[in-house]
Design a protein around this motif. Sequence first.
Motif, PDB file in Angstrom:
ATOM      1  N   LEU A 158       0.829  -1.201   0.000  1.00 58.63           N
ATOM      2  CA  LEU A 158       0.000   0.000   0.000  1.00 58.63           C
ATOM      3  C   LEU A 158       0.863   1.251   0.000  1.00 58.63           C
ATOM      4  CD1 LEU A 158      -2.848  -1.222   2.342  1.00 58.63           C
ATOM      5  CD2 LEU A 158      -3.111  -0.422  -0.011  1.00 58.63           C
ATOM      6  N   VAL A 159       1.948   1.234   0.747  1.00 55.93           N
ATOM      7  CA  VAL A 159       2.849   2.379   0.752  1.00 55.93           C
ATOM      8  C   VAL A 159       3.417   2.577  -0.645  1.00 55.93           C
ATOM      9  CG1 VAL A 159       5.018   3.301   1.614  1.00 55.93           C
ATOM     10  CG2 VAL A 159       3.455   2.167   3.175  1.00 55.93           C
TER      11      VAL A 159
ATOM     12  N   LEU B 158      -5.340   7.390  -6.377  1.00 58.88           N
ATOM     13  CA  LEU B 158      -5.348   6.340  -5.363  1.00 58.88           C
ATOM     14  C   LEU B 158      -5.704   4.991  -5.977  1.00 58.88           C
ATOM     15  CD1 LEU B 158      -6.857   8.337  -2.407  1.00 58.88           C
ATOM     16  CD2 LEU B 158      -4.642   7.201  -2.434  1.00 58.88           C
ATOM     17  N   VAL B 159      -6.637   4.999  -6.891  1.00 60.84           N
ATOM     18  CA  VAL B 159      -6.989   3.747  -7.568  1.00 60.84           C
ATOM     19  C   VAL B 159      -5.779   3.225  -8.335  1.00 60.84           C
ATOM     20  CG1 VAL B 159      -8.399   2.682  -9.361  1.00 60.84           C
ATOM     21  CG2 VAL B 159      -9.422   4.301  -7.776  1.00 60.84           C
ATOM     22  N   HIS B 160      -5.124   4.122  -9.006  1.00 60.73           N
ATOM     23  CA  HIS B 160      -3.927   3.740  -9.736  1.00 60.73           C
ATOM     24  C   HIS B 160      -2.903   3.106  -8.798  1.00 60.73           C
ATOM     25  CE1 HIS B 160      -0.062   4.916 -11.918  1.00 60.73           C
ATOM     26  NE2 HIS B 160      -0.608   3.951 -12.607  1.00 60.73           N
ATOM     27  N   ALA B 165      -0.330  -1.689  -6.284  1.00 63.63           N
ATOM     28  CA  ALA B 165      -0.087  -2.508  -5.099  1.00 63.63           C
ATOM     29  C   ALA B 165      -0.588  -3.929  -5.301  1.00 63.63           C
ATOM     30  CB  ALA B 165      -0.754  -1.883  -3.878  1.00 63.63           C
ATOM     31  N   ALA B 166      -1.780  -4.037  -5.873  1.00 64.43           N
ATOM     32  CA  ALA B 166      -2.394  -5.359  -6.034  1.00 64.43           C
ATOM     33  C   ALA B 166      -1.664  -6.203  -7.069  1.00 64.43           C
ATOM     34  CB  ALA B 166      -3.855  -5.200  -6.432  1.00 64.43           C
ATOM     35  N   SER B 176      -7.165  -8.858  -3.913  1.00 64.09           N
ATOM     36  CA  SER B 176      -6.440  -7.812  -3.191  1.00 64.09           C
ATOM     37  C   SER B 176      -6.974  -6.441  -3.527  1.00 64.09           C
ATOM     38  CB  SER B 176      -4.955  -7.846  -3.540  1.00 64.09           C
ATOM     39  OG  SER B 176      -4.439  -9.131  -3.347  1.00 64.09           O
ATOM     40  N   VAL B 177      -7.195  -6.203  -4.809  1.00 66.53           N
ATOM     41  CA  VAL B 177      -7.588  -4.871  -5.211  1.00 66.53           C
ATOM     42  C   VAL B 177      -8.914  -4.490  -4.562  1.00 66.53           C
ATOM     43  CG1 VAL B 177      -9.052  -4.990  -7.284  1.00 66.53           C
ATOM     44  CG2 VAL B 177      -7.167  -3.377  -7.182  1.00 66.53           C
TER      45      VAL B 177
END
Lengths: 190, 190
Positions: A158-159, B158-160, B165-166, B176-177
């Motif tokens: 997440l970071v 943030l979605v990006h 992250a996912a 995860s997403v």
Amino acid sequence: MAQVRRMRADARRNRERLLVVAGQAFAEHGESASLEDIAKRAGVGVGTLYRHFPTRRALLEAAYLERIESIAARADVIAGELAPGEALVAWLDELAAGMLRVRGLRALLDTAVTDGGPAADRASCGDCVRGAVTRLVRAAQDAGTLRRDVEPIEVLRLVHGVVTAAESTRGEPGTSVRRYLSLVWHGLRA
Amino acid sequence: MAQVRRMRADARRNRERLLVVAGQAFAEHGESASLEDIAKRAGVGVGTLYRHFPTRRALLEAAYLERIESIAARADVIAGELAPGEALVAWLDELAAGMLRVRGLRALLDTAVTDGGPAADRASCGDCVRGAVTRLVRAAQDAGTLRRDVEPIEVLRLVHGVVTAAESTRGEPGTSVRRYLSLVWHGLRA
DNA sequence: ACCTGAACACCGTTCAAGT
DNA sequence: ACCTGAACACCGTTCAAGT
């Protein structure tokens, strides 16, 4: 590459020079800085670069090892100063700030975050970062400040995502990253 | 490139072929698929590719324009079915799912998200996505479900980040997403 | 008006020859 | 044991010549 001591004098000197130049190059041009250029600037043949660092990632890791280790070490310092929950947040802030400052670090955390493949990076950068975040996360969970169903590596991801998000801002990604982190923290909190 | 109609028959055919092949290539190899390869597979000279699409991004945008537009269009459909807050979440879910499914889309949202430089992409992909998210965000804010101090483009970022992250998960980034999105939503909620 | 593909530039990587 | 740099491979991009 473990025992740097045993190398021939010229080899050790070359290795050192490569690391210094690589650090500058990665900071300047990002993770895809030209290897040929790095070799040239270090005053060695390309072959020498490849001999010391067989892959780009190896060079990247070696160049930033100290910086990563010092960030990881900060985790324990902070853990001694703040309550578990705040300690985690504070450390994540520092981690994110470091990734924004030094472009190469992001590429590295990328590896750390990619579910450390079994062989992947034994005893390398990834390990110490993962170790640090794991200790902080577990502590926060034991203190009841952090949701139990979150894995340390997910926090790291997440970071990474948040830094990615912040980097596409026009001015001052530092401000955004702090906003985004506190926002994520809101969701992670128990 | 606006009036595709007026082109010579062979030019239009070539353009169409390039788009189809490019779509496959980007989906397969990601945003850095070989342009030379795309030209070859489309049965045209590289020069033709460059004539139609002067930059890699232009080709990327053209190849995914329809898909992006249909995602953007979904925003209004969903807005008519769900309450403002849930509509935003649902649409972000679809957007994220699309980005995971088609690798090229992520590169595109990257542009959309990078604070649309003034000239940058007039009336291109970026615009319709930004438009869609803006409508949903404002509606949710007016309904009092979403924090007032969040900009639409930040939500996109943030979605990006969350997709980034996912993507570094071993199995099922889709799971995860969704977790990460709901987590971010927790933080965004009023 | 549009297409082709050779030509150029650039970079990563290997390896035979050198010390 | 280590270094060098030419050689090879690959890809992006341009442009003179062709239709």
